[in-house]
Scaffold this active site. Structure first.
Site, PDB file in Angstrom:
ATOM      1  N   GLY A 167      16.267  57.984  38.768  1.00  0.00           N
ATOM      2  CA  GLY A 167      16.232  57.077  39.921  1.00  0.00           C
ATOM      3  C   GLY A 167      17.102  57.614  41.033  1.00  0.00           C
ATOM      4  CD  GLN A 168      18.371  55.167  46.528  1.00  0.00           C
ATOM      5  OE1 GLN A 168      17.816  54.130  46.191  1.00  0.00           O
ATOM      6  NE2 GLN A 168      18.983  55.303  47.683  1.00  0.00           N
ATOM      7  CG  PHE A 169      22.241  55.170  43.254  1.00  0.00           C
ATOM      8  CD1 PHE A 169      23.158  55.663  44.166  1.00  0.00           C
ATOM      9  CD2 PHE A 169      21.312  54.250  43.678  1.00  0.00           C
ATOM     10  CE1 PHE A 169      23.161  55.225  45.475  1.00  0.00           C
ATOM     11  CE2 PHE A 169      21.303  53.793  44.976  1.00  0.00           C
ATOM     12  CZ  PHE A 169      22.224  54.288  45.888  1.00  0.00           C
ATOM     13  N   GLY A 170      20.847  58.108  39.697  1.00  0.00           N
ATOM     14  CA  GLY A 170      21.189  58.784  38.458  1.00  0.00           C
ATOM     15  C   GLY A 170      20.003  58.954  37.538  1.00  0.00           C
ATOM     16  CE  LYS A 189      21.368  52.379  33.824  1.00  0.00           C
ATOM     17  NZ  LYS A 189      20.905  51.032  33.540  1.00  0.00           N
ATOM     18  CG  ASP A 193      16.013  42.728  37.278  1.00  0.00           C
ATOM     19  OD1 ASP A 193      14.875  42.254  37.498  1.00  0.00           O
ATOM     20  OD2 ASP A 193      16.299  43.923  37.494  1.00  0.00           O
TER      21      ASP A 193
HETATM   22  P1  AMP Z   1      17.098  52.132  33.726  1.00  0.00           P
HETATM   23  O1  AMP Z   1      17.573  52.913  34.870  1.00  0.00           O
HETATM   24  O2  AMP Z   1      18.201  51.583  32.900  1.00  0.00           O
HETATM   25  O3  AMP Z   1      16.094  51.113  34.146  1.00  0.00           O
HETATM   26  O4  AMP Z   1      16.313  53.124  32.736  1.00  0.00           O
HETATM   27  C1  AMP Z   1      15.145  53.836  33.155  1.00  0.00           C
HETATM   28  C2  AMP Z   1      14.235  54.143  31.993  1.00  0.00           C
HETATM   29  O5  AMP Z   1      14.925  54.957  31.055  1.00  0.00           O
HETATM   30  C3  AMP Z   1      13.832  52.894  31.238  1.00  0.00           C
HETATM   31  O6  AMP Z   1      12.736  52.280  31.847  1.00  0.00           O
HETATM   32  C4  AMP Z   1      13.501  53.490  29.865  1.00  0.00           C
HETATM   33  O7  AMP Z   1      12.203  53.964  29.876  1.00  0.00           O
HETATM   34  C5  AMP Z   1      14.503  54.612  29.754  1.00  0.00           C
HETATM   35  N1  AMP Z   1      15.662  54.183  28.990  1.00  0.00           N
HETATM   36  C6  AMP Z   1      16.777  53.607  29.458  1.00  0.00           C
HETATM   37  N2  AMP Z   1      17.622  53.319  28.470  1.00  0.00           N
HETATM   38  C7  AMP Z   1      17.034  53.729  27.332  1.00  0.00           C
HETATM   39  C8  AMP Z   1      17.392  53.697  25.953  1.00  0.00           C
HETATM   40  N3  AMP Z   1      18.564  53.176  25.581  1.00  0.00           N
HETATM   41  N4  AMP Z   1      16.558  54.191  25.060  1.00  0.00           N
HETATM   42  C9  AMP Z   1      15.378  54.703  25.450  1.00  0.00           C
HETATM   43  N5  AMP Z   1      14.964  54.755  26.721  1.00  0.00           N
HETATM   44  C10 AMP Z   1      15.774  54.290  27.661  1.00  0.00           C
END
Ligand code: AMP
Length: 852
Positions: free
Chosen positions: A568-571, A604, A708
């Site tokens: 995404g935009q920030f990571g 993350k 959310d």
């Molecule tokens: P987020 O920025 O937290 O919305 O994460 C973006 C995408 O990364 C999510 O829509 C998942 O597809 C994937 N993702 C994030 N966290 C996990 C996790 N703990 N295990 C597996 N996939 C993940």
């Protein structure tokens, strides 16, 4: 009249009623220097202008319920001021005291109990008010009928506003909670009014007299005088300073159901051998006086006339100065209407004035006396301007035609015309607003429907003093009020659609440094990888101190990158392999792999160049997640926050997010047999929804609001295991049970309740609404976006329909595979009244009962 209001609505209601009120006053119904209809500004409990040290109390239950937490609409500390002991009936020992630092004209008070995000349920059913101008002589407020007790709150969260009739002029105010049975009481309060620029602290005058006119008893006493009353009235203020001018016919009154003569203080010539009534006025300090305005009755056919002359002495030290000034107004034997007579005071410096008003007929009646001095400038249009230059005469001079307030009528007429034109322009401008239609059609204003009901019913049932005394009261429910609210609504809506950058509220700036999301800046910030936008308080989190976070720093070098899961935009979110993770973890978490094998984790990661807001938000998400331990909430395993890039390590959910997962699947059935797409059974979908409900049940039990909830923010592990993730927008209710949206934010409007969109109010009940949408998405296997046939603008329009509740709102349709009871459950999540929506516990139970 009692009004139960949401904080949002309350802020609107206490706004000065302009320009209608102005019109009202200009038309001569009520004219005075300070007007109770206009002077209704919050004096600073909720806005923070009143300092903590100026709020004190008789006692406090604990440090976290000290007096300073008694601010209306605040949730700091434990959510309110609470006295040390239970309040007993008839005991008036406890009080919350506010020092306004200078004299104020107080027209309205607001009270609220302790809600504290649902854990508090203490409030004052009744209370009394005491006030003081000097801090030593305390006066009990009583209404025009002499009643001291004010009806207070009925629950811990609604704000109840009470008009003070008569208003108070005071520097110190005490709220004294009362109950009809022994009970714990907590209070949050606000005072509304404006500064008392007259500086008048008291007047001493002979007591008003009793007239019998054609068999009718007319009581011309000062019935709200708050000083000592013997042969004369001393050291008090009363009807002459209450902002209500008398009607032409002194036997009538603005205040219905009171005795004839109520509006006036009057005297009979025969009781005063010197032919004059002497009134002494004491002021807070030496002032430079320009004029005195005396509102006089002039019903000469009934032997009442305004004074024929006034002689005023000034005192700035110990003695009255000589010579006095004298003034003789124009005697009017033609027009019997009551009027303000303006007496020039020629810039005399004094802190006391003694005036002798000479009778022109058998009776002399005053209803208001105001002083204009160096700083005493209110809205001058409220009193008719005096067009003739005033001149003074010496005592004994004949009355001359120097001042005639009736000459100002033409000017008033012009002003009224101008105001009408202005009102028309404002109405036209408002008419053109996009949401004007929506609001105009509405009959009620959308505060929580409970309060709507209670206030309207109280209006119907009561013949309260509010309605009788204060004719502006019922305006609270008038459509014109809604139109006035229009700009705020469209602003909130524009914010919701991310199109407007609204200025920070004055409240926000008043609370710099207070981590209250309601007043925090919101920046448009993309979720680390998703399309979510977070609301970011402009505070720096002291996370790195570790004291707030129940998760440890993980050695970054032990993480081995495997693949990217999202961006995404920030990571980014990375899949990493890590050795020795099990040793690092507490016993309460175990990986379902061989302890000696490396485990997979999701990392993350915030980009090193992310701005401060993004960092704060990231740290806040860590803080929240570190406190959550539930099988259906994604587990935070560790963090790397000692150096950049900031990372949070969570358990890896091998099937990614629920939205992507379901999009890849077809419902099990005949048609699916023909395709190669993987299928999912209804029972699995039902089970996943139950897990989401279970996770939310846990979250709501901690008073966390996710804000959310959606399939995109739920992760899927093995065997349809679901864990709720993405806490970037979530907040703890303890820091406030609602959040106002200020600034720019892009929000998931298709998942949001009507009150979140229109009022910026996020609660567990709005999470329930989002759950209903998430359940719908799940049973639709995410094949369609909610309200996909509606544009964003139409979604907002539909939100308006939910608020209007005229059965024109569109609900998401029943998904093909959704059983009736489950659709019924969904619909219950979208009930207009947040309190009628089921709790997550109920939802969870229902889903369990309906399990196939
Ligand atoms: P987020 O920025 O937290 O919305 O994460 C973006 C995408 O990364 C999510 O829509 C998942 O597809 C994937 N993702 C994030 N966290 C996990 C996790 N703990 N295990 C597996 N996939 C993940």
């Amino acid at each position: 009249m009692m009004k139960s209001l949401s904080p949002f609505e309350m802020r609107q209601l206490v706004k000065p009623k302009f320009p209608l009120v102005m019109l009202f006053y200009l038309l001569g119904v009520v004219r005075s220097q300070v007007s109770p209809g206009v002077c209704r500004y919050p004096l600073g409990m909720s806005g923070g202008q009143i300092q903590d040290e100026d709020i004190s109390a008789s006692s406090q239950w604990s440090e976290s319920t000290a007096a300073r937490y008694g601010r209306l609409d605040f949730e700091e500390g434990d959510g309110a001021w609470c006295p040390e002991i239970t309040v007993e009936p008839d005991s008036l020992k406890e009080f919350l005291q506010i020092d306004l630092r200078s004299l104020h004209f107080i027209t309205l008070v607001g009270t609220q109990g302790r809600h504290a995000g649902g854990i508090g349920n203490e409030f004052a059913q009744m209370y009394k008010i005491k006030y003081s101008r000097d801090g030593s002589r305390w006066i009990s407020w009583r209404n025009r009928q002499g009643r001291q007790v004010i009806e207070g709150n009925r629950n811990a969260y609604d704000i109840v506003l009470k008009d003070l009739e008569p208003p108070i002029i005071a520097r110190f105010v005490r709220f004294m909670p009362m109950t009809d049975h022994s009970m714990n009481v907590c209070m949050r309060v606000e005072l509304y009014g404006c500064e008392w620029l007259d500086g008048l602290v008291s007047y001493n005058a002979p007591v008003g007299q009793h007239m019998i006119f054609q068999g009718l008893h007319v009581y011309l006493n000062d019935s709200v005088y708050d000083g000592a009353v013997g042969y004369s009235m001393t050291e008090g203020l009363g009807q002459l300073t209450d902002g209500m001018s008398g009607l032409d016919d002194f036997t009538l009154s603005h205040v219905y159901s009171v005795w004839p003569g109520y509006d006036y203080v009057g005297w009979n010539n025969e009781s005063f051998p010197e032919g004059q009534v002497e009134i002494t006025f004491e002021f807070d300090r030496i002032r430079n006086f320009t004029t005195m305005k005396v509102h006089c009755n002039n019903m000469f056919p009934r032997n009442v006339k305004m004074f024929k002359q006034v002689v005023c002495y000034f005192r700035s030290e110990t003695d009255w100065e000589n010579p006095p000034i004298a003034f003789s107004p124009v005697m009017d034997n033609v027009d019997p209407s009551a009027r303000f007579v303006t007496v020039p005071l020629h810039n005399h410096m004094a802190n006391a004035i003694k005036c002798q008003y000479y009778f022109a007929d058998t009776w002399m009646m005053f209803s208001e006396i105001t002083f204009q001095s160096d700083t005493a400038m209110y809205n001058t249009t409220l009193a008719p301007p005096n067009t003739d230059p005033p001149t003074s005469t010496q005592p004994g001079d004949d009355p001359t035609h120097k001042v005639d307030d009736s000459n100002t009528r033409i000017l008033i007429g012009c002003l009224v015309a101008i105001i009408f034109i202005l009102v028309a322009i404002i109405v036209i401008i408002l008419w053109r607003q996009v949401w004007q239609k929506m609001l105009e059609k509405s009959e009620t204003f959308p505060y929580n429907s409970n309060s709507t009901r209670s206030s309207s019913s109280s209006e119907q049932e009561s013949n309260s003093t509010y309605e009788r005394i204060f004719p502006l009261g019922p305006d609270y429910q008038e459509p014109s009020r809604l139109i006035r609210k229009l700009p705020e609504f469209s602003q909130v809506m524009e914010e919701a659609a991310g199109t407007n950058s609204a200025p920070k509220s004055p409240q926000a700036s008043a609370q710099e440094g207070v981590p209250h999301y309601a007043e925090a800046d919101i920046v448009n910030l993309q979720g680390v990888t998703g399309s979510n936008t977070y609301a970011v308080p402009a505070v720096t989190m002291d996370l790195l101190s570790g004291k707030d976070v129940a998760v440890e720093e993980f050695p970054r070098k032990l993480l081995t990158f495997k693949e990217k899961l999202g961006e995404g935009q920030f990571g980014e979110v990375h899949l990493c392999e890590v050795e020795g993770m099990q040793d690092f973890m507490n016993e309460d978490f175990s990986f379902d792999t061989n302890p000696n094998m490396p485990v997979l984790v999701a990392v993350k990661m915030l980009r090193a160049d992310a701005n401060k807001n993004a960092r704060n938000d990231f740290l806040k998400e860590i803080k929240i997640m570190s406190r959550l331990k539930d099988p259906n909430i994604v587990h935070l395993l560790g963090v790397c926050v000692c150096s950049d890039p900031l990372c949070m390590i969570t358990e890896y959910m091998e099937n990614g997010d629920l939205n992507q997962f379901l999009s890849r699947h077809e419902p099990e059935g005949l048609s699916a047999l023909l395709s190669t797409t993987p299928t999912v059974r209804y029972s699995n979908l039902h089970d996943m929804a139950t897990q989401i409900a279970s996770g939310m049940k846990y979250l709501s039990s901690l008073n966390f609001v996710h804000r959310d909830l959606a399939t995109r923010n739920c992760l899927v592990g093995k065997n349809y295991t679901i864990k709720i993730a993405d806490f970037g927008m979530s907040r703890n209710l303890y820091s406030g049970d609602y959040y106002r949206i200020q600034g720019r934010a892009v929000l998931p409007i298709r998942w949001m309740s009507w009150e979140s969109i229109l009022l910026g109010k996020f609660t567990t009940a709005s999470d329930v609404w989002a759950f209903g949408v998430t359940l719908w998405e799940t049973l639709m296997l995410c094949k369609e976006q909610p309200y996909s046939q509606l544009s964003d603008e139409q979604v907002i329009e539909n939100t308006g329909e939910f608020f209007r509740d005229q059965k024109r709102q569109s609900y998401l349709p029943q998904p093909a595979i959704c059983p009736d009871p489950i659709y019924k459950l969904m619909l219950s999540c979208w009930r207009r009244n947040a309190k009628e929506r089921p709790s997550f516990q109920n939802i969870y139970n229902t889903l369990l009962e309906c399990q196939v």
